[in-house]
Write an enzyme that holds these catalytic residues in place. Structure first.
Site, PDB file in Angstrom:
ATOM      1  N   SER A 191       0.760  -1.339   0.013  1.00 18.71           N
ATOM      2  CA  SER A 191       0.007   0.174  -0.016  1.00 18.71           C
ATOM      3  C   SER A 191       0.795   1.310  -0.126  1.00 18.71           C
ATOM      4  O   SER A 191       1.664   1.492  -0.752  1.00 18.71           O
ATOM      5  CB  SER A 191      -0.962   0.037   1.300  1.00 18.71           C
ATOM      6  N   ASP A 285     -10.661  -4.144  -3.559  1.00 12.95           N
ATOM      7  CA  ASP A 285      -9.854  -3.175  -3.233  1.00 12.95           C
ATOM      8  C   ASP A 285      -9.978  -2.015  -3.931  1.00 12.95           C
ATOM      9  O   ASP A 285      -9.884  -2.104  -5.264  1.00 12.95           O
ATOM     10  CB  ASP A 285      -8.424  -3.914  -3.051  1.00 12.95           C
ATOM     11  N   HIS A 315      -8.270  -5.081   0.517  1.00 14.58           N
ATOM     12  CA  HIS A 315      -7.177  -4.630   1.031  1.00 14.58           C
ATOM     13  C   HIS A 315      -6.765  -4.668   2.299  1.00 14.58           C
ATOM     14  O   HIS A 315      -7.615  -4.836   3.255  1.00 14.58           O
ATOM     15  CB  HIS A 315      -7.432  -2.946   0.771  1.00 14.58           C
TER      16      HIS A 315
END
Length: 345
Positions: A191, A285, A315
């Protein structure tokens, strides 16, 4: 055959040579990003239900959330692994890092992965990623170095970017002291951390710059605040909601800075110099589509890339070790990392 097909065929051959076959045969692991028609996995939905039973992180000060928000679904702890605390000197401050070494009698310099954790540039820590990275270390037999870069709002953009540059530069310069092989140092992250790792690789393209041998990117943040179909489709009821994503970015970066390629990676102009890359995405996500966009951008520029999409996951799923998909994802990352390092000898 078109030039695009030639690039893809060359890319696929290189991927097979370097990365080998998939480590998992799970039916919902796809080469192209997409969401499973059956929806989020049922056990994954139980985790999401638990998360949404808690007050949202953005209702608290970040320091409070960092201290009190725990993950009851972590990976199993790892025995027979060596953990070391490391202090990395920077120009005006110090950073803490944690080094994970697989137990070994060998005195030869080891391959290493420098890892930057996720958390929207606001949350996450060495501690919250401890068991995940210990698993990655023991399965790959590669040293993992987890860097505790500075977080927003205490340190705003480009503070985390500068920390990444200084930390990687110092670790590379001191590789022999740390018993690391400087020719086999990879960068990785998930991320926001994947954004930082990617930003380093993009910025360091000159002959004298240190260049990692590989990138390991888990659901990378690539397009800054730009909209994508998956950001619009998955804006609610999952882990990374639109409100949470906006809270992260409001604390980290200003509107005037959001097109800086150190944040919005696709605004960069050169990609051909990047190292071989593995990109992992997941179906449900908001960041899914930008992961695929980055895969496509690397292929267009002749960079060796492999992509796996865990189509029934959300996610941050890799942090929840009770999920079989999280175990599979760690194993896939570890086996690819191990193959890359063996190939780079």
């Amino acid at each position: 055959m078109s030039s695009d097909e030639v690039i893809k065929n060359t890319h696929n051959t290189a991927v097979n040579d370097i990365f080998g076959a998939n480590s998992s045969s799970h039916v919902n692991i796809l080469e192209t990003a997409g969401a499973a028609s059956t929806g989020v996995d049922s056990k994954g939905q139980q985790i999401l239900d638990y998360i949404h039973s808690l007050p949202p992180a953005y209702e608290f000060e970040p320091a409070y959330t960092r201290q009190y928000r725990e993950n009851p679904y972590e990976h199993d702890d790892v025995p027979n692994i060596i953990r070391e605390k490391l202090i990395i000197p920077c120009a005006n401050h110090e950073l803490t890092a944690r080094v994970y070494r697989p137990s070994s009698d060998s005195t030869a310099p080891s391959p290493a992965l420098i890892y930057f954790h996720g958390g929207g540039f606001v949350l996450g820590s060495i501690e919250s990623y401890d068991k995940l990275l210990a698993q990655l270390c023991i399965q790959s037999k590669v040293v993992v170095i987890s860097v505790d870069y500075r977080l927003a709002p205490e340190t705003v953009f480009p503070g985390a970017v500068e920390d990444t540059q200084e930390a990687v530069g110092w670790l590379a310069s001191n590789a022999s002291t740390l018993c690391l092989d400087p020719s086999r140092i990879a960068l990785g992250g998930d991320s926001a951390g994947a954004n930082l790792a990617t930003g380093y690789c993009l910025a360091n393209k000159h002959p004298d710059d240190f260049k990692p041998c590989f990138q390991l990117l888990i659901y990378p943040s690539i397009v800054g605040n730009d909209p994508t179909p998956s950001r619009e489709q998955f804006s609610e009821k999952l882990l990374l909601t639109d409100k949470l994503l906006q809270w992260f970015h409001d604390l980290y970066i200003t509107k005037e800075q959001e097109n800086d390629p150190r944040f919005n990676v696709l605004k960069a102009t050169e990609f051909k110099h990047l190292p071989a890359t593995f990109i992992l995405t997941c179906g449900f996500d908001p960041l899914r589509d930008e992961g695929q966009m980055y895969v496509d951008k690397l292929i267009e520029n002749g960079v060796t890339v492999k992509h796996s999409c865990y189509a029934d996951m959300f996610h941050a799923f890799i942090n929840f070790g009770v999920l079989q998909q999280a175990k599979d994802a760690v194993t896939e990352c570890a086996m690819i990392l191990k193959a890359v390092m063996a190939h780079s000898k």
